[in-house]
Design a protein around this motif. Structure first.
Motif, PDB file in Angstrom:
ATOM      1  N   ARG A 152     -46.634  15.788 -26.960  1.00 41.38           N
ATOM      2  CA  ARG A 152     -48.375  15.588 -26.603  1.00 41.38           C
ATOM      3  C   ARG A 152     -48.851  15.121 -26.802  1.00 41.38           C
ATOM      4  O   ARG A 152     -49.789  13.992 -25.889  1.00 41.38           O
ATOM      5  CB  ARG A 152     -47.264  16.533 -25.062  1.00 41.38           C
ATOM      6  N   GLU A 191     -36.002  15.023 -22.044  1.00 38.82           N
ATOM      7  CA  GLU A 191     -36.370  14.626 -20.920  1.00 38.82           C
ATOM      8  C   GLU A 191     -37.288  13.395 -20.978  1.00 38.82           C
ATOM      9  O   GLU A 191     -37.417  12.668 -20.755  1.00 38.82           O
ATOM     10  CB  GLU A 191     -36.076  15.525 -19.839  1.00 38.82           C
ATOM     11  N   VAL A 192     -38.487  14.245 -20.649  1.00 34.26           N
ATOM     12  CA  VAL A 192     -40.431  14.089 -20.628  1.00 34.26           C
ATOM     13  C   VAL A 192     -41.149  13.038 -22.042  1.00 34.26           C
ATOM     14  O   VAL A 192     -41.085  12.471 -21.675  1.00 34.26           O
ATOM     15  CB  VAL A 192     -40.887  15.433 -20.226  1.00 34.26           C
ATOM     16  N   TRP A 193     -40.648  13.544 -22.940  1.00 35.33           N
ATOM     17  CA  TRP A 193     -40.553  13.370 -24.232  1.00 35.33           C
ATOM     18  C   TRP A 193     -40.434  12.036 -25.190  1.00 35.33           C
ATOM     19  O   TRP A 193     -40.592  11.515 -26.184  1.00 35.33           O
ATOM     20  CB  TRP A 193     -41.671  13.774 -25.064  1.00 35.33           C
ATOM     21  N   SER A 230     -40.934  16.723 -12.746  1.00 38.36           N
ATOM     22  CA  SER A 230     -41.241  15.330 -11.999  1.00 38.36           C
ATOM     23  C   SER A 230     -42.350  15.745 -12.741  1.00 38.36           C
ATOM     24  O   SER A 230     -43.473  14.827 -12.507  1.00 38.36           O
ATOM     25  CB  SER A 230     -40.966  15.629 -10.852  1.00 38.36           C
ATOM     26  N   ARG A 280     -44.256  17.338 -14.992  1.00 34.19           N
ATOM     27  CA  ARG A 280     -44.477  17.008 -17.092  1.00 34.19           C
ATOM     28  C   ARG A 280     -44.699  15.002 -16.743  1.00 34.19           C
ATOM     29  O   ARG A 280     -45.046  15.067 -17.515  1.00 34.19           O
ATOM     30  CB  ARG A 280     -43.366  17.562 -17.384  1.00 34.19           C
ATOM     31  N   LYS A 281     -43.693  14.749 -15.997  1.00 35.98           N
ATOM     32  CA  LYS A 281     -43.566  13.514 -16.767  1.00 35.98           C
ATOM     33  C   LYS A 281     -43.975  12.457 -15.576  1.00 35.98           C
ATOM     34  O   LYS A 281     -45.096  11.693 -15.822  1.00 35.98           O
ATOM     35  CB  LYS A 281     -42.061  12.453 -16.277  1.00 35.98           C
ATOM     36  N   ASP A 297     -37.974   9.471 -24.551  1.00 37.49           N
ATOM     37  CA  ASP A 297     -37.155   7.982 -24.174  1.00 37.49           C
ATOM     38  C   ASP A 297     -36.287   8.069 -24.685  1.00 37.49           C
ATOM     39  O   ASP A 297     -35.312   8.876 -24.421  1.00 37.49           O
ATOM     40  CB  ASP A 297     -38.275   7.419 -24.744  1.00 37.49           C
ATOM     41  N   ARG A 300     -47.273  12.389 -18.104  1.00 37.54           N
ATOM     42  CA  ARG A 300     -46.798  11.920 -19.481  1.00 37.54           C
ATOM     43  C   ARG A 300     -47.879  10.823 -18.389  1.00 37.54           C
ATOM     44  O   ARG A 300     -48.623   9.853 -19.448  1.00 37.54           O
ATOM     45  CB  ARG A 300     -45.983  11.520 -19.618  1.00 37.54           C
ATOM     46  N   GLU A 301     -47.646   9.981 -17.512  1.00 41.24           N
ATOM     47  CA  GLU A 301     -48.048   9.084 -16.856  1.00 41.24           C
ATOM     48  C   GLU A 301     -49.769   8.649 -16.610  1.00 41.24           C
ATOM     49  O   GLU A 301     -50.286   7.916 -17.078  1.00 41.24           O
ATOM     50  CB  GLU A 301     -47.185   8.686 -15.409  1.00 41.24           C
TER      51      GLU A 301
END
Length: 612
Positions: free
Chosen positions: A381, A426-428, A452, A454-455, A430, A458-459
């Motif tokens: 992150r 799942e989050v980082w 969701s 955490r995603k 890809d 990221r966005e």
């Protein structure tokens, strides 16, 4: 401090240190010959002038290149790339810096006379000595060179760090320490070292977070004790066992310092540990900094200095690992070993971060349980979202590395770590998450909760893709970015699969019944035409094998394989032989034979694609 006089005052000509390695203890390749390296020291110029090596298979120069590259990193000077002061060699020897060196026997040759020194720490009049020969009985030659050079490099590094000057105005810090059933002595050793070895104007407070300890002395007795300490010490109690991640979040939320410094409860801070960390954050608030982690023995509590020649990485199973600092990073620092090392990942136990930036970047993933995976999640992150992660080489903190964790993991260790790793993948990660899932198929069955939030983080932070991280931050990653196949490699004749059998470097690759569970039977046939299992590559150094697993060196040679998708053969280019089924003598290892296109030489590669 050790006296340097005997080494620098009396020697008149030269000193050579010879390291011998007996048969069957491999160094650079799968050979069974003795290896020899000689460092010749000119005592007038006080420089190592030659470094030579050889072995029975003609692998000349391998150890020499290894040693020279490390001596170059000592001096940062091409002209004296393998220079080393005799006083430093003497001090590193006299310090008895390495436990394994107690097994060495020194024979000192003085003209025609010989005298044995049975202990490295034994006293001897070196002023009349011309040669020293070291006989190694059980220890890898490369490890000895690494350890000697590491010691010498640390002496140079300490000297450079002592001349550093830091700004008067540095941010202050809250030190957050989570403990669960910690021993009284180790916990207080940590607290006292923080207080006694930190400038008090930089130490806002110490926050102890009790993660539901059950020991009585960690209750009222501890609270009464810390009331009398020189720095404010606050104790926060978790209502139930929550684990490191949530306990640290609780401590961070209660902190007041401009910087949060997280430490484990079994550490010892050294003099000058804090200023380098805070100074780097003052330069760039988006830099997350870690000290060099020194080792405190869990048997004797002996303090042993760590190396600045390693940085954080991870393997195929998303386990944190230490790896040698690559040459590109040494080049970036231009020989100044007091400059921070940019590290792809951090161990996670000890680091400092700007408190506001900690909030901006998303603190910890509160959906993770107990401990495990949070260090990689935060590392990914930080880098992907515009920050940087560094090891500040002038900051040292000791840490007790225990042989086994004394803590319980509600739900079981495997379940907790699999859940945490699934969340970070799942989050980082890809599309590279599929790589991890093939390695560890059991992870896919774990309920990892809702990611969701955490995603969305990221966005909102406009973070870069994981491919950018692998390309720019961790190009040395064990995950190949381009590969032809990933999965099992199955023999057509026996219907068995290649299997690393949990073996280590320099051991033979195995073959076993295919189980479809990933793990030890996952191999990658890369675009560089290597056959990899994690950071090891299949290597053949002579005709008819054996097939050994060695560190991938990316130089092709003995690790270059051609796969014929029509004939289904794996041909080793250097030997021009093909991988074959096991022999009758050993049915657990594949063999190398002249290519014949027989069924025993046919191999099916899982997830095979024509292009990489």
């Amino acid at each position: 401090m050790w006296a340097m006089g005997p080494f620098t005052d009396g020697l008149r000509s030269s000193l050579a240190v010879k390291f011998w390695l007996p048969p069957y203890t491999s160094v650079a390749a799968s050979t069974a010959s003795s290896k020899h390296v000689r460092l010749k020291l000119n005592t007038k110029s006080q420089r190592v002038t030659t470094v030579r090596s050889y072995d029975g298979f003609g692998q000349q120069g391998y150890v020499r290149r290894f040693a020279e590259s490390h001596y170059k990193s000592v001096s940062g000077n091409t002209a004296s790339s393998n220079s080393c002061l005799p006083a430093e060699i003497y001090r590193c020897a006299k310090m008895n810096y390495f436990e394994s060196f107690m097994k060495l026997y020194f024979s000192v040759r003085k003209k025609k006379q010989h005298q044995k020194i049975l202990k490295l720490v034994g006293l001897y009049d070196y002023t009349k000595t011309k040669w020293i020969e070291v006989t190694v009985t059980t220890i890898s030659l490369l490890n000895i060179i690494r350890k000697f050079v590491t010691c010498i490099m640390l002496l140079r590094l300490q000297s450079g760090c002592k001349t550093k000057v830091y700004p008067d105005e540095l941010p202050n810090t809250s030190v957050v320490i989570v403990f669960h059933n910690e021993a009284w002595s180790t916990l207080l050793r940590t607290v006292y070292s923080v207080i006694n070895r930190s400038p008090h104007h930089l130490l806002s407070e110490v926050i102890l977070v009790d993660d539901a300890s059950e020991r009585d002395f960690l209750k009222a007795a501890l609270e009464n004790y810390v009331k009398n300490l020189e720095v404010p010490v606050k104790i926060i109690r978790m209502e139930q066992r929550s684990g490191l991640i949530r306990a640290r979040l609780r401590g961070a939320a209660a902190s007041k310092g401009q910087v949060i410094t997280f430490l484990d409860a079994h550490c010892e801070c050294t003099l000058g540990w804090l200023e380098p960390l805070l100074a780097r954050i003052k330069e760039d608030r988006k830099t997350v900094v870690c000290p060099i982690i020194d080792v405190i023995s869990d048997d004797t509590f002996e303090y042993m200095a760590g190396s600045d020649m390693t940085y954080g990485g991870f393997n195929w199973k998303l386990n944190f690992r230490w790896y040698p600092v690559p040459q590109r990073e040494m080049d970036r620092r231009k020989g100044d070993r007091t400059l921070p090392v940019r590290t792809p990942t951090m161990a996670g136990g000890l680091f400092s971060i700007d408190r506001n930036y900690f909030e901006e970047i998303g603190t910890y993933d509160a959906g993770m349980d107990i401990w495990g995976g949070e260090n990689l999640e935060m590392s990914f992150r930080i880098w992907q979202c515009g920050g940087s992660l560094e090891i500040v080489t002038c900051s040292h903190v000791g840490h007790v590395f225990r042989k086994a964790t004394p803590y319980t993991f509600p739900g079981g260790t495997g379940h907790v770590i699999n859940k945490n790793n699934r969340r970070l993948a799942e989050v980082w990660m890809d599309e590279f998450k599929d790589f991890f899932y093939i390695i560890s198929p059991g992870v896919v069955k774990v309920d990892y909760g809702d990611v969701s939030v955490r995603k969305a983080l990221r966005e909102n932070l406009k973070c870069k893709p994981f491919s950018w991280y692998l390309e720019n931050i961790y190009p040395d990653s064990q995950i190949p970015r381009r590969y032809y196949s990933l999965g099992e490699i199955r023999n057509v004749e026996t219907n068995q699969c290649l299997d690393n059998m949990g073996r280590k470097e320099n051991e033979k690759v195995g073959i076993f019944n295919c189980h479809g569970m990933g793990g030890n039977q996952v191999f990658s046939y890369t675009a560089d035409k290597e056959i990899r299992t994690d950071d090891l590559c299949l290597d053949v150094s002579r005709l008819n094998g054996p097939v050994i697993m060695l560190k991938c060196h990316h130089m092709r040679g003995n690790q270059l394989w051609e796969y014929d998708a029509e004939k289904l053969t794996l041909r080793h280019v250097n030997s021009n032989q093909c991988l074959d089924e096991p022999s009758e003598e050993d049915k657990m290892v594949p063999t190398m034979k002249d290519c014949s296109e027989s069924r025993s030489q046919q191999w099916l590669l899982r997830n095979m694609t024509l292009g990489a």
